[in-house]
Design a protein around this motif. Structure first.
Motif, PDB file in Angstrom:
ATOM      1  N   ILE A 265      10.531 -92.048  42.430  1.00  0.00           N
ATOM      2  CA  ILE A 265       9.784 -93.319  42.371  1.00  0.00           C
ATOM      3  C   ILE A 265       9.216 -93.530  40.970  1.00  0.00           C
ATOM      4  CG2 ILE A 265       7.676 -94.450  43.224  1.00  0.00           C
ATOM      5  CD1 ILE A 265       8.204 -93.079  45.913  1.00  0.00           C
ATOM      6  N   ASN A 266       8.757 -92.467  40.369  1.00  0.00           N
ATOM      7  CA  ASN A 266       8.149 -92.589  39.043  1.00  0.00           C
ATOM      8  C   ASN A 266       9.176 -92.974  37.992  1.00  0.00           C
ATOM      9  OD1 ASN A 266       5.654 -92.228  37.508  1.00  0.00           O
ATOM     10  ND2 ASN A 266       6.760 -90.575  36.455  1.00  0.00           N
ATOM     11  N   ASP A 267      10.436 -92.431  38.170  1.00  0.00           N
ATOM     12  CA  ASP A 267      11.475 -92.706  37.172  1.00  0.00           C
ATOM     13  C   ASP A 267      12.094 -94.082  37.385  1.00  0.00           C
ATOM     14  OD1 ASP A 267      10.999 -90.285  36.041  1.00  0.00           O
ATOM     15  OD2 ASP A 267      12.661 -89.251  37.060  1.00  0.00           O
ATOM     16  N   THR A 268      12.252 -94.491  38.628  1.00  0.00           N
ATOM     17  CA  THR A 268      12.935 -95.759  38.919  1.00  0.00           C
ATOM     18  C   THR A 268      11.980 -96.947  38.920  1.00  0.00           C
ATOM     19  OG1 THR A 268      12.658 -95.358  41.287  1.00  0.00           O
ATOM     20  CG2 THR A 268      14.697 -94.588  40.258  1.00  0.00           C
ATOM     21  N   LEU A 269      10.798 -96.763  39.456  1.00  0.00           N
ATOM     22  CA  LEU A 269       9.862 -97.898  39.569  1.00  0.00           C
ATOM     23  C   LEU A 269       8.831 -97.929  38.439  1.00  0.00           C
ATOM     24  CD1 LEU A 269       9.205 -97.855  43.423  1.00  0.00           C
ATOM     25  CD2 LEU A 269      10.873 -99.200  42.145  1.00  0.00           C
ATOM     26  N   GLY A 270       8.721 -96.834  37.697  1.00  0.00           N
ATOM     27  CA  GLY A 270       7.774 -96.827  36.574  1.00  0.00           C
ATOM     28  C   GLY A 270       6.544 -95.988  36.876  1.00  0.00           C
ATOM     29  N   HIS A 271       5.832 -95.706  35.793  1.00  0.00           N
ATOM     30  CA  HIS A 271       4.628 -94.855  35.931  1.00  0.00           C
ATOM     31  C   HIS A 271       3.527 -95.538  36.729  1.00  0.00           C
ATOM     32  CE1 HIS A 271       6.121 -91.702  33.295  1.00  0.00           C
ATOM     33  NE2 HIS A 271       6.513 -92.629  32.398  1.00  0.00           N
ATOM     34  N   ALA A 272       3.478 -96.852  36.670  1.00  0.00           N
ATOM     35  CA  ALA A 272       2.438 -97.558  37.419  1.00  0.00           C
ATOM     36  C   ALA A 272       2.626 -97.356  38.900  1.00  0.00           C
ATOM     37  CB  ALA A 272       2.451 -99.041  37.071  1.00  0.00           C
ATOM     38  N   ALA A 273       3.879 -97.404  39.314  1.00  0.00           N
ATOM     39  CA  ALA A 273       4.152 -97.196  40.717  1.00  0.00           C
ATOM     40  C   ALA A 273       3.856 -95.758  41.103  1.00  0.00           C
ATOM     41  CB  ALA A 273       5.617 -97.530  41.025  1.00  0.00           C
TER      42      ALA A 273
ATOM     43  N   HIS B 140       5.166 -98.601  49.797  1.00  0.00           N
ATOM     44  CA  HIS B 140       5.715 -99.937  49.600  1.00  0.00           C
ATOM     45  C   HIS B 140       5.485-100.382  48.178  1.00  0.00           C
ATOM     46  CE1 HIS B 140       6.397-100.553  53.934  1.00  0.00           C
ATOM     47  NE2 HIS B 140       5.229 -99.867  54.088  1.00  0.00           N
ATOM     48  N   CYS B 141       6.595-100.840  47.533  1.00  0.00           N
ATOM     49  CA  CYS B 141       6.491-101.340  46.156  1.00  0.00           C
ATOM     50  C   CYS B 141       7.621-102.319  45.908  1.00  0.00           C
ATOM     51  CB  CYS B 141       6.559-100.190  45.170  1.00  0.00           C
ATOM     52  SG  CYS B 141       6.343-100.683  43.448  1.00  0.00           S
ATOM     53  N   ASP B 142       7.329-103.482  45.424  1.00  0.00           N
ATOM     54  CA  ASP B 142       8.308-104.538  45.116  1.00  0.00           C
ATOM     55  C   ASP B 142       9.151-104.877  46.326  1.00  0.00           C
ATOM     56  OD1 ASP B 142       7.340-104.633  42.531  1.00  0.00           O
ATOM     57  OD2 ASP B 142       8.835-103.200  41.774  1.00  0.00           O
ATOM     58  N   GLY B 143       8.535-104.885  47.499  1.00  0.00           N
ATOM     59  CA  GLY B 143       9.250-105.254  48.731  1.00  0.00           C
ATOM     60  C   GLY B 143      10.097-104.147  49.288  1.00  0.00           C
ATOM     61  N   LYS B 144       9.988-102.951  48.751  1.00  0.00           N
ATOM     62  CA  LYS B 144      10.809-101.840  49.221  1.00  0.00           C
ATOM     63  C   LYS B 144       9.895-100.779  49.817  1.00  0.00           C
ATOM     64  CE  LYS B 144      14.282-102.526  45.603  1.00  0.00           C
ATOM     65  NZ  LYS B 144      14.996-101.920  44.474  1.00  0.00           N
ATOM     66  N   ALA B 145      10.435 -99.988  50.736  1.00  0.00           N
ATOM     67  CA  ALA B 145       9.678 -98.916  51.379  1.00  0.00           C
ATOM     68  C   ALA B 145      10.367 -97.597  51.080  1.00  0.00           C
ATOM     69  CB  ALA B 145       9.587 -99.135  52.885  1.00  0.00           C
ATOM     70  N   PHE B 146       9.563 -96.605  50.836  1.00  0.00           N
ATOM     71  CA  PHE B 146      10.095 -95.289  50.480  1.00  0.00           C
ATOM     72  C   PHE B 146       9.419 -94.235  51.333  1.00  0.00           C
ATOM     73  CE2 PHE B 146      10.414 -97.961  46.741  1.00  0.00           C
ATOM     74  CZ  PHE B 146      11.699 -97.714  46.270  1.00  0.00           C
ATOM     75  N   ASN B 147      10.212 -93.239  51.784  1.00  0.00           N
ATOM     76  CA  ASN B 147       9.669 -92.074  52.470  1.00  0.00           C
ATOM     77  C   ASN B 147       9.198 -91.082  51.413  1.00  0.00           C
ATOM     78  OD1 ASN B 147      10.279 -93.005  55.065  1.00  0.00           O
ATOM     79  ND2 ASN B 147      12.386 -92.215  54.956  1.00  0.00           N
ATOM     80  N   VAL B 148       8.085 -90.387  51.765  1.00  0.00           N
ATOM     81  CA  VAL B 148       7.561 -89.379  50.850  1.00  0.00           C
ATOM     82  C   VAL B 148       7.543 -88.053  51.570  1.00  0.00           C
ATOM     83  CG1 VAL B 148       5.593 -88.689  49.456  1.00  0.00           C
ATOM     84  CG2 VAL B 148       6.192 -91.111  49.655  1.00  0.00           C
TER      85      VAL B 148
END
Length: 641
Positions: free
Chosen positions: A566-574, A633-641
């Motif tokens: 998530i950090n690499d694809t969506l950015g450090h803010a995400a 949830h970020c930019d309309g997408k959901a991710f499992n952690v």
């Protein structure tokens, strides 16, 4: 003896003189008749003619009026209440009294025989006429003498008010008059009466008269010589030219065993005492630290001591007799006495070099021989004024420093009430110094600090110095202020606390900054959780406690999956947002008292206290399930952690 007022004495003396003339006028013809100088018919004829009674009454009235006019100015001057020596013209009236008194008696003695023989002018110049003249003279002296002595006694009472510049009637002349002349005159009258009665004088009677005369003259001579000897020390003193010192006057020694000798001895002791007092006073005046200037009522300098010489630069010999206005022009004008003052007054004096000097002056009034004199105590206060100016300047600088200081400068009384506050109280408490004065410091204590503050105040009153004592006070709006106090007590001469003074600094911002630093040192800046450093310290303390007390705890290590993706694809803010959400999720499911920390990156640690191994397994399962259900949830997408 009853003390008569001067006015009554002045009124009585002329009456005594008039009465003595009337008695002499009455006794003179009777004595002439008794001695056979005048017959009854001649005496009755003279009285019927009226010249003798008229002369007696007229001369007595004239003498009474004359002496009344002569003594009236003297009585008037005494009645004014004036003190000191009377004017010279009044003393001249006193000096003429003996001549005037016996002058009236002499006039009557010369006029009485003429009026007595007026009906028979042919008898004037005869032996009978001269016998009457001599008998009238003797009677005039005998009768006039008591009134004369009585008048002198009255005048002696008056000179107590007027002074006595010279001897009016000497003591020796009184002795000669009373002890010599009067007895001889009496003997002679008796001898003459015997001769007139018997027309014969035997040698035995003449010898007796001569013997009595010799004895009388001898006694009179011895008496006058004794008086002269007794008065010799005083006469020598009066005969000296110029002033005599008290040391010379103290050498007076008595030369008789009577009252005069005792008086001379007493006078010598008085002069010795005065000499001692003069030496004592002179020593005080000469060694006094203050300048002593004595002036008369016209402001003319009489006394000028060495201290005054040092103050003004003049020698006493130079300034004596000069007006005080030369030295103190702002205090008095020339020809005027200095004004009296209740206390010390400051003025400007003039030094000999023309430079003004600051002096303090105290003035008092005294009387010397009836004259008002003024004593001026003068001190040079130039150095004191300079010191006062320096002190005032230093005090002003100190006050400016105190009033403009950011730290609070304060003073409390022993009861804890503010007695002084500088302007810093406005920024700390929100009150002006005037509003806080008289109020107790306890009114500004924050809850929870009263007990510690009271203990600190008791320590100060006990004499301990307070250094950097921290407490919390409330301002006008109720906001807390962290204050650091330094204080000490001040004690009076009896050992009691007079006041407490010190300073206080507002360290509220410093405290907040320290708390912020402490928080940052122990917490992660992104998530607000405890950081790795704090967690490791707490873990070491927990392990030691568990080993010591046998307690149990559980340590959980949580690592996030997909964080790097998530950090690499969506950015450090995400990535940061994911870490914050996970932190909030974990914190919401952790018991109060357990320790949750961000160990680093996407790693979290949890230290759970007082759990068994079985309970620790359930805790781990709960957290696994919690993450299983979580979605980021970020930019309309959901991710499992």
């Amino acid at each position: 003896m009853k003390k008569r007022p001067p006015g009554e004495i002045v009124r009585r003396i002329p009456l005594w003189i008039g009465s003595s003339l009337l008695l002499a006028a009455l006794a003179g013809p009777l004595t002439a008749r008794l001695l056979g100088f005048v017959g009854d018919e001649a005496l009755i004829a003279a009285l019927r003619a009226g010249w003798l009674p008229l002369l007696s009454i007229a001369l007595a009235a004239l003498a009474t009026g004359y002496f009344r006019r002569r003594l009236a100015p003297l009585g008037a001057w005494i009645e004014t209440g004036a003190r000191g020596r009377a004017p010279a013209h009044l003393h001249e009236r006193l000096a003429r009294f003996p001549r005037d008194y016996w002058g009236f008696h002499l006039v009557y003695t010369l006029m009485a025989p003429l009026t007595l023989f007026a009906p028979d002018p042919a008898a004037i110049g005869s032996a009978t006429f001269y016998n009457v003249l001599l008998s009238q003279l003797a009677i005039g002296v005998i009768i006039g003498l008591p009134a004369y002595l009585l008048s002198l006694d009255g005048l002696g009472r008056l000179v107590a008010h007027t002074g006595l510049p010279d001897i009016l009637v000497s003591l020796k002349s009184k002795i000669v008059l009373l002890g010599g002349f009067l007895p001889l005159l009496s003997y002679s009258i008796l001898m003459h009466y015997h001769w007139q009665s018997t027309h014969a004088l035997g040698m035995d009677l003449v010898s007796l008269w001569a013997l009595l005369a010799l004895i009388t003259l001898s006694i009179t001579w011895v008496s006058t010589r004794s008086v002269a000897q007794a008065l010799r020390p005083v006469e020598e003193l009066l005969a000296r030219s110029g002033a005599s010192t008290h040391a010379e006057l103290a050498e007076l020694r008595p030369q008789s065993t009577d009252e005069i000798g005792y008086l001379t001895e007493t006078l010598g002791r008085v002069f010795r005492r005065l000499g001692d007092q003069e030496s004592y006073m002179r020593a005080i005046v000469d060694t006094a630290a203050e300048g002593i200037i004595v002036v008369d009522e016209a402001g003319v300098i009489d006394t000028f001591n060495p201290a005054a010489e040092q103050v003004f630069g003049f020698l006493a010999s130079e300034i004596r007799g000069k007006p005080l206005s030369w030295l103190l022009p702002e205090l008095t004008a020339e020809g005027e006495a200095p004004p009296l003052s209740a206390g010390e007054r400051e003025t400007v004096g003039m030094h000999r070099n023309g430079q003004p000097i600051q002096v303090s002056v105290r003035i008092s009034r005294m009387e010397t021989s009836g004259r008002p004199m003024f004593t001026c105590l003068v001190a040079d206060i130039t150095q004191r004024k300079q010191a006062e100016e320096k002190l005032l300047s230093a005090e002003t600088r100190y006050r400016d420093l105190v009033e403009t200081a950011h730290d609070l400068v304060w003073t409390l009384d022993p009861e804890g009430r503010w007695s002084y506050l500088n302007s810093a109280c406005q920024s700390i408490y929100g009150y002006s110094a005037q509003e806080m004065l008289g109020r107790s410091f306890r009114e500004f204590q924050a809850p929870g600090h009263a007990e510690a503050d009271e203990a600190a105040f008791r320590q100060i009153l006990a004499g301990e110095e307070l250094v950097q004592y921290e407490t919390v006070h409330l301002d006008r709006e109720g906001r807390p202020h962290h204050l650091s106090f330094n204080a000490r007590a001040h004690f009076d001469a009896s050992g009691k606390v007079s006041h407490v003074s010190g300073t206080a600094r507002d360290i509220t911002e410093q405290k907040a900054f320290q708390e912020q630093l402490a928080y940052q040192a122990e917490h992660d800046s992104l998530t607000g959780l405890f950081n790795r450093h704090y967690f490791q310290q707490e873990l070491e303390r927990t392990v030691a406690r568990v080993a010591r007390q046998g307690e149990s705890c559980a340590l959980f290590y949580i690592d996030l999956d997909q964080f790097k993706y998530i950090n690499d694809t969506l950015g450090h803010a995400a990535g940061d947002q994911l870490l914050v959400e996970i932190s909030n999720l974990l914190a919401s499911h952790v018991r109060e008292g357990d320790l949750l920390a961000r160990f680093g990156g996407d790693e979290f640690t949890l230290l759970v206290y007082n759990v068994t191994a079985e309970q620790a397994g359930r805790v781990a399962e709960n957290f696994r399930a919690l993450f299983e259900d979580y979605r980021f949830h970020c930019d309309g997408k959901a991710f499992n952690v």
